[in-house]
Every structure is written in structure tokens, then in C-alpha cells.
Design a protein around this motif. Structure first.
Motif, PDB file in Angstrom:
ATOM      1  N   SER A 281       3.194  13.065 -13.720  1.00 39.51           N
ATOM      2  CA  SER A 281       3.801  11.860 -13.170  1.00 39.51           C
ATOM      3  C   SER A 281       3.068  11.462 -11.890  1.00 39.51           C
ATOM      4  CB  SER A 281       5.286  12.104 -12.875  1.00 39.51           C
ATOM      5  OG  SER A 281       5.863  10.988 -12.259  1.00 39.51           O
ATOM      6  N   PHE A 282       2.502  10.259 -11.879  1.00 42.37           N
ATOM      7  CA  PHE A 282       1.704   9.800 -10.740  1.00 42.37           C
ATOM      8  C   PHE A 282       2.246   8.467 -10.221  1.00 42.37           C
ATOM      9  CE2 PHE A 282      -1.142  11.900 -13.885  1.00 42.37           C
ATOM     10  CZ  PHE A 282      -1.306  13.100 -13.199  1.00 42.37           C
ATOM     11  N   GLY A 283       2.777   8.476  -8.998  1.00 42.44           N
ATOM     12  CA  GLY A 283       3.260   7.245  -8.376  1.00 42.44           C
ATOM     13  C   GLY A 283       4.762   7.075  -8.398  1.00 42.44           C
ATOM     14  N   ARG A 284       5.507   8.149  -8.625  1.00 43.17           N
ATOM     15  CA  ARG A 284       6.957   8.022  -8.735  1.00 43.17           C
ATOM     16  C   ARG A 284       7.596   7.474  -7.453  1.00 43.17           C
ATOM     17  NH1 ARG A 284      10.451  10.163 -12.396  1.00 43.17           N
ATOM     18  NH2 ARG A 284       8.978  11.764 -13.109  1.00 43.17           N
ATOM     19  N   ASP A 285       7.021   7.791  -6.290  1.00 41.35           N
ATOM     20  CA  ASP A 285       7.591   7.280  -5.035  1.00 41.35           C
ATOM     21  C   ASP A 285       7.539   5.756  -4.998  1.00 41.35           C
ATOM     22  OD1 ASP A 285       4.817   7.395  -4.941  1.00 41.35           O
ATOM     23  OD2 ASP A 285       4.716   7.973  -2.827  1.00 41.35           O
ATOM     24  N   ILE A 286       6.460   5.178  -5.493  1.00 47.33           N
ATOM     25  CA  ILE A 286       6.334   3.713  -5.560  1.00 47.33           C
ATOM     26  C   ILE A 286       7.358   3.144  -6.533  1.00 47.33           C
ATOM     27  CG2 ILE A 286       4.809   1.852  -6.361  1.00 47.33           C
ATOM     28  CD1 ILE A 286       2.457   3.575  -5.316  1.00 47.33           C
ATOM     29  N   VAL A 287       7.491   3.786  -7.669  1.00 47.77           N
ATOM     30  CA  VAL A 287       8.393   3.315  -8.720  1.00 47.77           C
ATOM     31  C   VAL A 287       9.845   3.345  -8.246  1.00 47.77           C
ATOM     32  CG1 VAL A 287       9.227   3.785 -11.055  1.00 47.77           C
ATOM     33  CG2 VAL A 287       6.792   4.028 -10.526  1.00 47.77           C
ATOM     34  N   ASP A 288      10.254   4.438  -7.613  1.00 47.04           N
ATOM     35  CA  ASP A 288      11.632   4.540  -7.124  1.00 47.04           C
ATOM     36  C   ASP A 288      11.905   3.559  -5.993  1.00 47.04           C
ATOM     37  OD1 ASP A 288      12.753   6.272  -8.877  1.00 47.04           O
ATOM     38  OD2 ASP A 288      12.793   8.005  -7.553  1.00 47.04           O
ATOM     39  N   ALA A 289      10.910   3.397  -5.096  1.00 43.34           N
ATOM     40  CA  ALA A 289      11.067   2.416  -4.013  1.00 43.34           C
ATOM     41  C   ALA A 289      11.268   1.017  -4.590  1.00 43.34           C
ATOM     42  CB  ALA A 289       9.842   2.455  -3.091  1.00 43.34           C
ATOM     43  N   HIS A 290      10.496   0.692  -5.621  1.00 43.36           N
ATOM     44  CA  HIS A 290      10.612  -0.621  -6.261  1.00 43.36           C
ATOM     45  C   HIS A 290      11.967  -0.786  -6.935  1.00 43.36           C
ATOM     46  CE1 HIS A 290       9.858  -3.316  -9.839  1.00 43.36           C
ATOM     47  NE2 HIS A 290       9.588  -4.107  -8.836  1.00 43.36           N
ATOM     48  N   TYR A 291      12.416   0.253  -7.614  1.00 42.60           N
ATOM     49  CA  TYR A 291      13.711   0.218  -8.308  1.00 42.60           C
ATOM     50  C   TYR A 291      14.827  -0.141  -7.327  1.00 42.60           C
ATOM     51  CZ  TYR A 291      17.022   1.961 -11.932  1.00 42.60           C
ATOM     52  OH  TYR A 291      17.996   2.083 -12.888  1.00 42.60           O
TER      53      TYR A 291
ATOM     54  N   GLU B  66       4.247  -5.775  -5.911  1.00 46.43           N
ATOM     55  CA  GLU B  66       2.967  -6.034  -5.239  1.00 46.43           C
ATOM     56  C   GLU B  66       3.051  -5.662  -3.756  1.00 46.43           C
ATOM     57  OE1 GLU B  66       0.014  -6.907  -6.271  1.00 46.43           O
ATOM     58  OE2 GLU B  66       0.115  -8.297  -7.963  1.00 46.43           O
ATOM     59  N   ARG B  67       4.142  -6.012  -3.130  1.00 44.64           N
ATOM     60  CA  ARG B  67       4.302  -5.706  -1.698  1.00 44.64           C
ATOM     61  C   ARG B  67       4.384  -4.192  -1.455  1.00 44.64           C
ATOM     62  NH1 ARG B  67       6.856  -9.400   1.713  1.00 44.64           N
ATOM     63  NH2 ARG B  67       6.778  -7.658   3.206  1.00 44.64           N
ATOM     64  N   ILE B  68       5.087  -3.492  -2.329  1.00 42.80           N
ATOM     65  CA  ILE B  68       5.237  -2.042  -2.161  1.00 42.80           C
ATOM     66  C   ILE B  68       3.903  -1.331  -2.393  1.00 42.80           C
ATOM     67  CG2 ILE B  68       6.321   0.028  -3.127  1.00 42.80           C
ATOM     68  CD1 ILE B  68       8.841  -1.700  -3.561  1.00 42.80           C
ATOM     69  N   THR B  69       3.159  -1.742  -3.412  1.00 41.25           N
ATOM     70  CA  THR B  69       1.849  -1.130  -3.640  1.00 41.25           C
ATOM     71  C   THR B  69       0.877  -1.474  -2.513  1.00 41.25           C
ATOM     72  OG1 THR B  69       1.252  -2.984  -5.108  1.00 41.25           O
ATOM     73  CG2 THR B  69       2.074  -0.967  -6.149  1.00 41.25           C
ATOM     74  N   GLU B  70       1.014  -2.650  -1.931  1.00 46.01           N
ATOM     75  CA  GLU B  70       0.221  -3.019  -0.749  1.00 46.01           C
ATOM     76  C   GLU B  70       0.465  -2.033   0.392  1.00 46.01           C
ATOM     77  OE1 GLU B  70       0.927  -6.338   2.678  1.00 46.01           O
ATOM     78  OE2 GLU B  70       0.881  -7.098   0.615  1.00 46.01           O
ATOM     79  N   ILE B  71       1.741  -1.729   0.643  1.00 51.16           N
ATOM     80  CA  ILE B  71       2.103  -0.776   1.699  1.00 51.16           C
ATOM     81  C   ILE B  71       1.557   0.614   1.384  1.00 51.16           C
ATOM     82  CG2 ILE B  71       4.051   0.407   2.805  1.00 51.16           C
ATOM     83  CD1 ILE B  71       5.661  -2.238   2.289  1.00 51.16           C
ATOM     84  N   ALA B  72       1.610   0.995   0.111  1.00 49.87           N
ATOM     85  CA  ALA B  72       1.186   2.332  -0.305  1.00 49.87           C
ATOM     86  C   ALA B  72      -0.333   2.463  -0.425  1.00 49.87           C
ATOM     87  CB  ALA B  72       1.844   2.694  -1.636  1.00 49.87           C
ATOM     88  N   GLY B  73      -1.060   1.352  -0.347  1.00 45.33           N
ATOM     89  CA  GLY B  73      -2.509   1.402  -0.495  1.00 45.33           C
ATOM     90  C   GLY B  73      -2.948   1.663  -1.927  1.00 45.33           C
ATOM     91  N   VAL B  74      -2.156   1.185  -2.876  1.00 44.63           N
ATOM     92  CA  VAL B  74      -2.428   1.356  -4.302  1.00 44.63           C
ATOM     93  C   VAL B  74      -2.577  -0.022  -4.938  1.00 44.63           C
ATOM     94  CG1 VAL B  74      -1.417   2.162  -6.481  1.00 44.63           C
ATOM     95  CG2 VAL B  74      -1.246   3.580  -4.440  1.00 44.63           C
ATOM     96  N   VAL B  75      -3.456  -0.145  -5.920  1.00 43.63           N
ATOM     97  CA  VAL B  75      -3.681  -1.423  -6.594  1.00 43.63           C
ATOM     98  C   VAL B  75      -2.793  -1.503  -7.835  1.00 43.63           C
ATOM     99  CG1 VAL B  75      -5.376  -2.844  -7.816  1.00 43.63           C
ATOM    100  CG2 VAL B  75      -6.038  -1.620  -5.734  1.00 43.63           C
ATOM    101  N   LEU B  76      -2.126  -2.639  -7.993  1.00 37.95           N
ATOM    102  CA  LEU B  76      -1.251  -2.888  -9.136  1.00 37.95           C
ATOM    103  C   LEU B  76      -2.005  -3.684 -10.188  1.00 37.95           C
ATOM    104  CD1 LEU B  76       1.553  -3.028 -10.534  1.00 37.95           C
ATOM    105  CD2 LEU B  76       2.027  -5.040  -9.116  1.00 37.95           C
ATOM    106  N   SER B  77      -2.003  -3.204 -11.430  1.00 40.19           N
ATOM    107  CA  SER B  77      -2.684  -3.897 -12.521  1.00 40.19           C
ATOM    108  C   SER B  77      -1.700  -4.261 -13.625  1.00 40.19           C
ATOM    109  CB  SER B  77      -3.792  -3.017 -13.109  1.00 40.19           C
ATOM    110  OG  SER B  77      -4.337  -3.616 -14.276  1.00 40.19           O
ATOM    111  N   PHE B  78      -1.792  -5.528 -14.066  1.00 45.28           N
ATOM    112  CA  PHE B  78      -1.045  -5.981 -15.237  1.00 45.28           C
ATOM    113  C   PHE B  78      -1.986  -6.211 -16.422  1.00 45.28           C
ATOM    114  CE2 PHE B  78       1.896  -7.405 -11.810  1.00 45.28           C
ATOM    115  CZ  PHE B  78       3.023  -6.700 -12.223  1.00 45.28           C
TER     116      PHE B  78
END
Length: 356
Positions: free
Chosen positions: A166-176, A222-234
Motif C-alpha cells: 500500500s503506497f500513499g494511504r496517508d494521502i488517500v485518508d486525508a482526501h477521504y 490535487e491540493r492534497i497531493t500538492e502539499i504532499a509533493g506527489v503528482v496526481l495522474s488521471f
């Protein structure tokens, strides 16, 4: 940094009635989200209380430089999970100064469909499963993947638990939680089949609100991944080869489908969708041909099919719906980069308004 964080988290209600409204709109590519903020004199409870605004459309590929003003019209408001308090996020659509929708304003035509009396009477519900991929910022490799290499084959990652699955769960939970705070009817999240690929679900949502909620949920992510320094891809197929793509499966029902005997209405709707398969595919997202190959839980892009509990079909009907004789179906064709205004309104138009 602690002082900066203190300032970011200032509670404005301690000193002023003024609030911050973050106006959000869709840029020229049809997928790029833009936003800017303005101060309002006090709390806002409805989008109709907000003024029109404008921006430089020549900088978003939506207007020429010699006539660059594009008008923002507020359409829906949500609580702001970043600034909190009485501050709000404002989903807008876009118009010329003369009041005409610009070509990238897909909400305008969707709203016309969803306000048609026949569509209103059917109370269309949508549940959208938005898949996405998290990428490492500098190398554009999926989060958790070895740079220049690959993780182990698919199998342990779907709904997986553990540092090697599991990679990125902190981002996912923050978004949820941020979406719940904002007032978005986000109904769940899960890890997907490809590592670093995730999904969130929005719905049930009625009519045009499904599109508003998905776009604002995307903005928050997008805003949360910006804060985390991660790129979001659709991207619907971010990694070529034996890896699952990313979709936006769209679950749908009408009042008639949810009523006793609704399975017959479901079958009629599916038949209509089959007639217009090519039209829908053309509107269901760019690059979808790389995803809809007939492999990796997809149907072939050139063939329309449906089945009960079949994740390799264009349209899937659930076992519960078959058993109860009423319910909903899932259109599995939309790509992760689809426009929810286009997809939801097109499904409603085809199944309710269109005559073969």
C-alpha cells in the motif's frame, strides 16, 4: 515553519465576519483545474449569493490575448477543508462577457439535460468510482515503485495492507476526510489492482450535482497531493503492459429502474446504450483505447456487451439487482480522465430522452 503553520491555521472568526471564497473552474485542456480566492463580507449559504468574477482566459487556453476576459459563474459551494471556518470552495462554470458558455464549459449542456422535465421526473442517481494513480514527483514513476524498475506482479495490492503493498494511504485518508468535511457525498475508498493506484467513490448523487461533487473532490485531491509533493495522474493507462488501467465506472439508476419491475427498464436502457456505443466511447475520455483492450477487467473498446457480475463487459448488472428485479447498473467504459458532466448527462440523455 511553526509560525507559518500558525498563520495558515488562523481562525478568522475570532476577529472578522469576512470569509474567503476559493473560486474553482476547469481550464482549457478539460482536465486542468484552476482556482483563485476572493474575500466576501460575511458567511455565504448559497451559490446565488456570490458575485460573478473573471479571469485571464488567454493564460488557460480558453480565450485570445486581445479578448481574454472569461466570466466565472458560481454554481455550487462546499466547505473549505483547507481554510476551514466559514470559508468555502466554489465550483464555477465559464462564459464569455456576453453571457455565452465557452466551448470548454461542459456543465452548461449537462444542466440543460438534467433540467428537462422527463429527466427530472426520473430522478437520475449516479455513483462514480474515480480511479487515479499517485506518481513520484521528480521521476514520474508510481509511488512506491523502484525507480527504473517494477514491483512484483499484480495480486497482493488490491485493498492490500502493509508497507510493501500500500503506497500513499496517508494521502488517500486525508482526501477521504477532507471530502466529508466539504460536504461531498464520498461513499468510500480502496486501494486498486495496480500498486499506487487508488479509487474513491462519489454518490449517490442526483443529476448535475454528481459532476459538481466529482470535480470538487478532484480539486481537493490535487491540493492534497500538492502539499504532499506527489503528482496526481488521471491517465487511463499510466503504465503500459500487464498492469490495470484507471477508469471512472459510472453506476446509474432512474426512479423507474429502482421501482418494482425495474429490471425491464434497465434492459431497455442497456439496449439504447448499445445503439450509441460509438458516441459514448468518443465522449468517455482521451486515451481510453489504451485501457479498453478486453484485458485487465475491461471490455474491448470496439464491442458493446453487458452481463451480470461480469467485469469484462461494457455494462455490468449486479447480482442483487438481478435477484431483486430492480436497482442499478454500472457503465464500466468511462476512463479516469472523463468529464463527469459529459458522462452523466450523456447516460441520462441516451436512456431517458433518446429515441432509437
Amino acid at each position: 515553519m511553526s509560525i507559518l503553520n500558525d498563520l495558515i491555521n488562523l481562525n478568522l472568526t475570532d476577529t472578522t465576519n469576512k470569509i474567503i471564497a476559493e473560486y474553482i473552474w476547469i481550464g482549457g485542456s478539460g482536465m486542468d483545474l484552476r482556482s483563485k480566492a476572493r474575500t466576501m463580507p460575511g458567511p455565504v449559504t448559497d451559490h446565488s449569493e456570490l458575485p460573478l468574477w473573471n479571469y485571464d482566459g488567454s493564460s488557460t487556453n480558453q480565450a485570445p490575448g486581445d479578448d481574454s476576459e472569461v466570466i466565472l459563474r458560481p454554481q455550487a459551494i462546499f466547505k473549505d477543508p483547507f481554510r476551514r471556518g466559514n470559508n468555502i470552495l466554489v465550483m464555477c462554470d465559464t462564459y464569455t462577457p456576453a453571457g455565452y458558455p465557452i466551448p470548454t464549459n461542459k456543465r452548461f449542456n449537462a444542466a440543460k439535460i438534467f433540467t428537462h422535465p422527463d429527466v427530472v421526473a426520473e430522478v437520475p442517481w449516479f455513483g462514480i468510482e474515480q480511479e487515479y494513480t499517485l506518481l513520484q514527483k521528480d521521476v514520474r514513476c508510481p509511488l512506491g515503485w523502484p525507480v527504473g524498475g517494477f514491483p512484483g506482479p499484480q495480486g497482493p495490492y488490491y485493498c492490500g495492507v502493509g508497507a510493501d503493498k500500500s503506497f500513499g494511504r496517508d494521502i488517500v485518508d486525508a482526501h477521504y476526510k477532507a471530502c466529508l468535511y466539504a460536504g461531498i457525498n464520498i461513499s468510500g475508498i480502496n486501494g486498486e489492482v495496480m500498486p499506487a493506484q487508488w479509487e474513491f467513490q462519489v454518490g449517490p448523487a442526483t443529476g448535475i450535482s454528481a459532476g459538481d461533487q466529482v470535480w470538487v473532490a478532484r480539486y481537493i485531491l490535487e491540493r492534497i497531493t500538492e502539499i504532499a509533493g506527489v503528482v496526481l495522474s488521471f491517465d487511463p493507462k499510466p503504465i503500459p503492459g500487464d498492469w490495470n488501467g484507471a477508469g471512472a465506472h459510472t453506476n446509474y439508476s432512474t426512479k423507474s429502474m429502482r421501482s418494482d419491475g425495474g429490471i425491464h427498464e434497465i434492459k431497455k436502457a442497456i439496449e439504447k446504450l448499445g445503439y450509441r456505443h460509438k458516441d459514448h466511447i468518443a465522449a468517455y475520455g482521451e486515451g481510453n483505447e489504451r485501457r479498453l483492450t478486453g484485458r485487465h477487467e475491461t471490455a474491448d473498446i470496439h464491442k458493446f456487451s453487458w452481463g451480470v457480475a461480469n467485469r469484462g463487459a461494457s455494462i455490468r448488472v449486479g447480482r442483487d439487482t438481478e435477484k431483486e428485479g430492480k436497482g442499478y447498473f454500472e457503465d464500466r467504459r468511462p476512463a479516469s480522465n472523463m468529464d463527469p458532466y459529459v458522462v452523466t448527462s450523456m447516460i441520462a440523455e441516451t436512456t431517458i430522452l433518446w429515441k432509437p
